[in-house]
Design a protein around this motif. Structure first.
Motif, PDB file in Angstrom:
ATOM      1  N   ASP A 449       6.858  -2.765   7.959  1.00  8.07           N
ATOM      2  CA  ASP A 449       7.786  -3.765   8.486  1.00  8.07           C
ATOM      3  C   ASP A 449       7.826  -5.038   7.643  1.00  8.07           C
ATOM      4  O   ASP A 449       8.881  -5.646   7.478  1.00  8.07           O
ATOM      5  N   GLU A 450       6.682  -5.457   7.108  1.00  2.00           N
ATOM      6  CA  GLU A 450       6.641  -6.696   6.350  1.00  2.00           C
ATOM      7  C   GLU A 450       7.472  -6.589   5.081  1.00  2.00           C
ATOM      8  O   GLU A 450       8.305  -7.461   4.781  1.00  2.00           O
ATOM      9  N   VAL A 451       7.255  -5.517   4.316  1.00  2.68           N
ATOM     10  CA  VAL A 451       8.013  -5.327   3.079  1.00  2.68           C
ATOM     11  C   VAL A 451       9.483  -5.082   3.396  1.00  2.68           C
ATOM     12  O   VAL A 451      10.377  -5.572   2.712  1.00  2.68           O
ATOM     13  N   LYS A 452       9.734  -4.330   4.465  1.00  2.00           N
ATOM     14  CA  LYS A 452      11.113  -3.984   4.829  1.00  2.00           C
ATOM     15  C   LYS A 452      11.913  -5.237   5.175  1.00  2.00           C
ATOM     16  O   LYS A 452      13.029  -5.430   4.684  1.00  2.00           O
ATOM     17  N   THR A 453      11.358  -6.098   6.029  1.00  2.00           N
ATOM     18  CA  THR A 453      12.091  -7.272   6.501  1.00  2.00           C
ATOM     19  C   THR A 453      12.321  -8.284   5.376  1.00  2.00           C
ATOM     20  O   THR A 453      13.454  -8.683   5.101  1.00  2.00           O
ATOM     21  N   LYS A 454      11.249  -8.697   4.707  1.00  2.75           N
ATOM     22  CA  LYS A 454      11.379  -9.720   3.684  1.00  2.75           C
ATOM     23  C   LYS A 454      11.990  -9.170   2.401  1.00  2.75           C
ATOM     24  O   LYS A 454      12.753  -9.863   1.725  1.00  2.75           O
ATOM     25  N   GLY A 455      11.667  -7.926   2.072  1.00  2.00           N
ATOM     26  CA  GLY A 455      12.265  -7.325   0.884  1.00  2.00           C
ATOM     27  C   GLY A 455      13.760  -7.145   1.039  1.00  2.00           C
ATOM     28  O   GLY A 455      14.532  -7.376   0.109  1.00  2.00           O
ATOM     29  N   LYS A 456      14.203  -6.747   2.230  1.00  2.00           N
ATOM     30  CA  LYS A 456      15.627  -6.546   2.474  1.00  2.00           C
ATOM     31  C   LYS A 456      16.393  -7.860   2.375  1.00  2.00           C
ATOM     32  O   LYS A 456      17.476  -7.925   1.795  1.00  2.00           O
TER      33      LYS A 456
END
Length: 533
Positions: A449-456
Motif C-alpha cells: 500500500d505504501e509504494v502503491k499510494t505514494k508511487g502512483k
C-alpha cells in the motif's frame, strides 16, 4: 445462533447433563466438513465482482464525460482569449501546469499520511467541482474586472512580441487557471483517485478482464459529451444579439460537469458503504513497523525502487513520444488543409476512425492479455509508435525521393505524411486506452500500500505532465536553435527513436519484476499460475 453454538459445543440445553449425548453433534460436524456451496455466478463472475465493476464503470463514464467537456473548453478559452493564441499552450504546459502538478503531489503525499482513503478522495474531488461551478457563475462574468488587461498591453509594448505567450498567461489568468484545472482533472481524478480506488478493491484477475473494457466507457462518454457540446453550440447560435453566447454555453457545460462530479462522489460513497466492507482484505507483507515518511523521504524511497523507475519511464516516454509526433503531424495537417472547413472535416473522420479502432482494440485486448500475458501487451504500444513514427518522419524528410512512387497511388508526399500521421495517432490513442493504461494500472496491484499510494501519486501526477512538458521543451529548444519546426524534424525523429528504445527496455525490465511479484504474492493476471511450457 446460541442454539448453534450450544450444539457445536456438545452441551445440551436441558439442565440435566447426559454424557452420552456428546457424540450427538457428530453428524452435524461431518456435515460442516462438507464444502460450502459456491455462490451463484453471472457470466462467470460472482455477484461481488459485478457489485464492484458496474459502479466503477459508471464512475469512469462520468469522469471521462467531464474530462472531454473540459478538454474541449480549455483550448477554446485560452486560444481565443484577447491578446492570446495557440502559442500560449506550450508555456502553460511547461511553466504553469507542471509546477501545479508537483504542488498537488506534495499536498497529496502530505494528506495521505493524515487522512483516511475516503476522506482523501473527497478532499481532492470537491475543490474541482466547486471551481468549475464557480468559474461559469462568478469568474467568467467578472473577467473584465479580474484580468489586468491594460497593464499587460503596456507590458507587451515594452517587452516585445517575443514575450506574448507569458504575458497572455498573466492577462487571462482565470482562463489559464481553468486550463490547468482541466488538465489536472485528467491526472488527478482519472489516474490517482479512480484507478487508485479501483486497484484497492479489484483482483488482478478482475483487472485483466474488465480494465480494458473500461476504455469503452471513454468512447461512449466521448459521443455523449460531443453531443452535449453540439447542443449548447446550437443554443448559442440561436441567442439574440447582445447576449454573451459563450457565457450561456459555459453555464450549461459546467452545470453538467458539476452534476457529473456529484454523481462520481455519490457512487464512491455508496461503494464505501455497501461493497468495500465485503471485499476480502489482502494479507500485508510482514515488515518492520516504522513511522510514516515525510514528503522528502517518500520521494527518496521511490527513487530507490527500480520497479517505480521503470513505470515512470513508461509514462514519461509515452508523453514525450506522442507530443513529438503529434505536433509535427498537426503542422503537416494544416499545410494540407489550410481551409478550416476541410481541416474540421478531416478531424471528424479522424475521430470516427479513432473510436472504431479503439472499440476493436478493447475487444482484442482481453484476448491479448490472456493469450500472451502482460509483457507482450506492454510492448505493443511502443513498438507500434516506433514503426509508424519512423514511417511518418521518413515521408516528411524524404518526400521528394518517394514522390514518383506516391504519384502512382494518386497521393503527394504531404498527403501521405498526413495519412500516416493520422494512422499513428489513431493507433497510439487506441492502444493507450486498451493496452497501455490497463498494463500500467495492473502493475500497481501487487505492490504494498505504501509504494502503491505514494508511487502512483508521483508517477501519474508528475510524470504525465512531465512527459508532455518534456516534449514541448524539446521542441522549443529545437525551434529556437534551428529556426523552425521543419528544420527540427530530423532531430526530432532521432530523439523519438532514442526515447522509444528506452521505453521498450523499461517495459521488458518491468515485466520481469511484475512476473516475480506475481509469483511472490500469488496474484496472476489470468487468475491462476501460468502453466510452464
Amino acid at each position: 445462533m446460541q442454539g448453534g453454538l450450544g450444539d457445536l459445543s456438545g452441551r445440551p440445553f436441558a439442565p440435566k447433563p447426559v454424557e452420552k449425548k456428546v457424540a450427538a453433534p457428530a453428524p452435524q460436524a461431518a456435515a460442516s466438513d462438507a464444502p460450502a456451496p459456491e455462490p451463484k455466478k453471472f457470466l462467470g463472475f460472482e455477484p461481488l465482482t459485478w457489485a464492484k465493476i458496474l459502479p466503477l464503470g459508471a464512475m469512469f463514464f462520468c469522469i471521462l464525460f467531464n474530462y472531454t467537456i473540459l478538454r474541449d473548453t480549455k483550448d477554446v478559452l485560452v486560444v481565443t482569449a484577447p491578446g492570446s493564441g495557440a502559442e500560449i499552450i506550450p508555456f502553460l504546459k511547461t511553466w504553469v501546469n507542471l509546477p501545479m502538478a508537483i504542488g498537488f503531489t506534495v499536498m497529496y503525499s502530505w494528506l495521505s499520511n493524515r487522512l483516511s482513503s475516503e476522506a482523501l478522495f473527497y478532499t481532492c474531488i470537491i475543490p474541482f467541482i466547486l471551481f468549475f461551478g464557480s468559474f461559469a457563475a462568478i469568474l467568467y462574468p467578472m473577467r473584465d474586472a479580474l484580468h489586468p488587461t491594460e497593464y499587460c498591453k503596456s507590458l507587451l509594448e515594452t517587452a516585445g512580441p517575443r514575450f506574448a505567450g507569458p504575458i497572455a498567461i498573466l492577462r487571462n489568468w482565470t482562463f489559464c487557471l481553468f486550463y490547468v484545472m482541466a488538465e489536472l482533472w485528467g491526472s488527478v481524478v482519472v489516474s490517482v483517485l479512480f484507478w487508485g480506488f479501483a486497484n484497492q478493491i479489484t483482483t488482478v484477475e478482475e483487472a485483466s478482464q474488465f480494465y480494458p473494457l473500461f476504455g469503452l466507457g471513454a468512447n461512449v462518454a466521448l459521443i455523449f459529451s460531443g453531443q452535449a457540446v453540439k447542443y449548447f453550440s446550437q443554443v448559442r447560435a440561436g441567442l439574440p444579439p447582445g447576449v454573451d453566447g459563450w457565457g450561456v454555453s459555459l453555464n450549461g457545460l459546467m452545470g453538467m460537469v458539476v452534476i457529473g462530479g456529484v454523481i462520481i462522489a455519490g457512487i464512491y460513497f455508496a461503494l464505501q458503504r455497501l461493497v468495500v466492507p465485503k471485499v476480502p482484505k489482502r494479507e500485508a507483507k510482514k515488515k518492520k513497523s516504522k513511522a510514516k515518511m515525510s514528503v522528502g523521504e517518500s520521494f527518496a524511497f521511490l527513487a530507490q525502487s527500480s520497479y517505480i523507475r521503470d513505470m515512470a519511464t513508461l509514462v514519461v516516454a509515452y508523453g514525450i513520444s506522442i507530443n513529438l509526433v503529434e505536433v509535427t503531424w498537426k503542422g503537416k495537417l494544416k499545410a494540407q488543409f489550410p481551409n478550416p472547413n476541410d481541416y474540421s472535416s478531416f478531424m471528424g473522420e479522424f475521430s470516427t476512425a479513432t473510436g472504431t479502432v479503439t472499440f476493436i482494440m478493447m475487444i482484442l485486448s482481453r484476448w491479448i492479455f490472456k493469450q500472451f500475458g502482460w509483457g507482450v501487451a506492454a510492448l505493443i504500444t511502443p513498438i507500434m509508435l516506433l514503426v509508424t513514427g519512423l514511417l511518418f518522419f521518413t515521408l516528411v524528410l524524404a518526400g521528394d525521393a518517394v514522390k514518383p512512387a506516391l504519384a502512382a497511388w494518386g497521393m503527394t508526399p504531404l498527403y501521405a505524411a498526413v495519412l500516416v500521421g493520422a494512422a499513428q495517432n489513431v493507433f497510439s490513442k487506441s492502444s493507450k486506452y486498451s493496452l497501455f493504461d490497463p498494463c500500467k494500472e495492473m502493475a500497481y496491484i501487487p505492490l504494498d500500500d505504501e509504494v502503491k499510494t505514494k508511487g502512483k501519486a508521483a508517477i501519474d501526477v508528475i510524470c504525465n505532465p512531465l512527459g508532455k512538458s518534456g516534449g514541448a521543451l524539446i521542441q522549443q529548444f529545437m525551434i529556437i536553435g534551428l529556426g523552425s519546426l521543419a528544420a527540427s524534424t530530423p532531430y526530432l525523429g532521432a530523439i523519438l527513436c532514442v526515447i522509444i528504445v528506452a521505453w521498450i527496455n523499461a517495459a521488458a525490465s518491468l515485466n520481469k519484476q511484475f512476473t516475480a511479484l506475481q509469483e511472490e504474492t500469488g496474484m496472476y493476471i489470468t487468475g491462476e499460475k501460468p502453466k510452464e511450457k
